[in-house]
Design a protein around this motif. Sequence first.
Motif, PDB file in Angstrom:
ATOM      1  N   GLU A   1      39.380  -9.766  26.649  1.00  0.00           N
ATOM      2  CA  GLU A   1      38.207 -10.240  25.910  1.00  0.00           C
ATOM      3  C   GLU A   1      37.050  -9.255  26.010  1.00  0.00           C
ATOM      4  O   GLU A   1      36.327  -9.038  25.030  1.00  0.00           O
TER       5      GLU A   1
ATOM      6  N   GLN B   1      35.311  -7.721  22.718  1.00  0.00           N
ATOM      7  CA  GLN B   1      33.867  -7.853  22.532  1.00  0.00           C
ATOM      8  C   GLN B   1      33.230  -6.512  22.184  1.00  0.00           C
ATOM      9  O   GLN B   1      32.305  -6.429  21.372  1.00  0.00           O
TER      10      GLN B   1
ATOM     11  N   LYS C   1      43.246 -11.973  30.546  1.00  0.00           N
ATOM     12  CA  LYS C   1      42.357 -12.314  29.435  1.00  0.00           C
ATOM     13  C   LYS C   1      40.931 -11.823  29.646  1.00  0.00           C
ATOM     14  O   LYS C   1      40.202 -11.633  28.674  1.00  0.00           O
TER      15      LYS C   1
ATOM     16  N   LEU D   1      43.637 -13.212  21.503  1.00  0.00           N
ATOM     17  CA  LEU D   1      43.648 -13.465  22.938  1.00  0.00           C
ATOM     18  C   LEU D   1      44.750 -14.446  23.316  1.00  0.00           C
ATOM     19  O   LEU D   1      45.439 -14.274  24.328  1.00  0.00           O
ATOM     20  N   ASP D   2      44.916 -15.475  22.509  1.00  0.00           N
ATOM     21  CA  ASP D   2      45.893 -16.515  22.829  1.00  0.00           C
ATOM     22  C   ASP D   2      47.319 -16.093  22.475  1.00  0.00           C
ATOM     23  O   ASP D   2      48.249 -16.264  23.271  1.00  0.00           O
TER      24      ASP D   2
ATOM     25  N   MET E   1      33.760 -20.071  16.225  1.00  0.00           N
ATOM     26  CA  MET E   1      34.964 -19.504  16.847  1.00  0.00           C
ATOM     27  C   MET E   1      34.980 -17.988  16.644  1.00  0.00           C
ATOM     28  O   MET E   1      34.730 -17.496  15.550  1.00  0.00           O
ATOM     29  N   LYS E   2      35.264 -17.243  17.695  1.00  0.00           N
ATOM     30  CA  LYS E   2      35.311 -15.796  17.593  1.00  0.00           C
ATOM     31  C   LYS E   2      36.510 -15.376  16.745  1.00  0.00           C
ATOM     32  O   LYS E   2      37.584 -15.956  16.833  1.00  0.00           O
ATOM     33  N   GLU E   3      36.307 -14.343  15.940  1.00  0.00           N
ATOM     34  CA  GLU E   3      37.356 -13.900  15.023  1.00  0.00           C
ATOM     35  C   GLU E   3      38.615 -13.455  15.748  1.00  0.00           C
ATOM     36  O   GLU E   3      39.705 -13.491  15.175  1.00  0.00           O
ATOM     37  N   TYR E   4      38.481 -13.030  16.976  1.00  0.00           N
ATOM     38  CA  TYR E   4      39.639 -12.510  17.706  1.00  0.00           C
ATOM     39  C   TYR E   4      40.235 -13.526  18.686  1.00  0.00           C
ATOM     40  O   TYR E   4      41.061 -13.174  19.523  1.00  0.00           O
ATOM     41  N   ARG E   5      39.842 -14.796  18.585  1.00  0.00           N
ATOM     42  CA  ARG E   5      40.358 -15.801  19.519  1.00  0.00           C
ATOM     43  C   ARG E   5      41.878 -15.904  19.458  1.00  0.00           C
ATOM     44  O   ARG E   5      42.555 -16.019  20.482  1.00  0.00           O
ATOM     45  N   ARG E   6      42.442 -15.872  18.264  1.00  0.00           N
ATOM     46  CA  ARG E   6      43.901 -15.972  18.142  1.00  0.00           C
ATOM     47  C   ARG E   6      44.600 -14.782  18.790  1.00  0.00           C
ATOM     48  O   ARG E   6      45.709 -14.916  19.314  1.00  0.00           O
TER      49      ARG E   6
END
Length: 213
Positions: free
Chosen positions: A35, A39, A31, A8-9, A1-6
């Motif tokens: 993203e 990145q 998004k 984005l959501d 899981m990418k560290e920045y997923r939260r």
Amino acid sequence: MKEYRRHLDTYSSYPFSSFSKLVSEHEWGNKVLAEEYLQKYWLPEEEYLAVWKDMEYKIFQNESLPGLVFKPDFQMVVLQGGCLFQRHDFLQLQNIMLTTGEEYFVVIQHTQDFTEGEPMFRMKYPVNITWEELISGNYISAVLLEMNYNQYHVWGSNGEWGKYSANDYDYPLDIIGFKPQLTATFMKHLKLSKSLQDDVRGWLPPLYKNLAL
């Protein structure tokens, strides 16, 4: 899981999106742009711990006011705050970083009561980034740069200066600390209004009264 997923959501449907001057409400939530931005500019935890964290502790000694934020060997200038960056103050700081030969600068968000539970930002940028690129991440850029309750440590790869954005203090303040050999450079590039400086001094915690330039 990418560290920045939260990130984005969480921030794609942020209830405070109406505060933004960078992104209109109908544009908020792209998004793809968000993203792409993360990145490019997200600072991985592994690099932060290996390269940047020790440097942070050599610059800053306290995460928040009213304590002294910078180590004793740093000079300080205090400015009116309210957000991480506006265009004019970013360009001033960028000129300083270019003059002093910096390559990168980082932005590390620290938790406080208001942001308890929200994902924190950890970003790394090349010093020559344009303002247009800095704000190109749609809602990610907006929350990072404009949210007026967040607090941040900012510093460069040479480890000779830092900025503390105290946006959640009683009065929003930007405290910039730098080694004495950089005093002339900072004072040359920072556009300081004497009347505003006098007002800002009145907002300072007691520990700062005789320390800020």
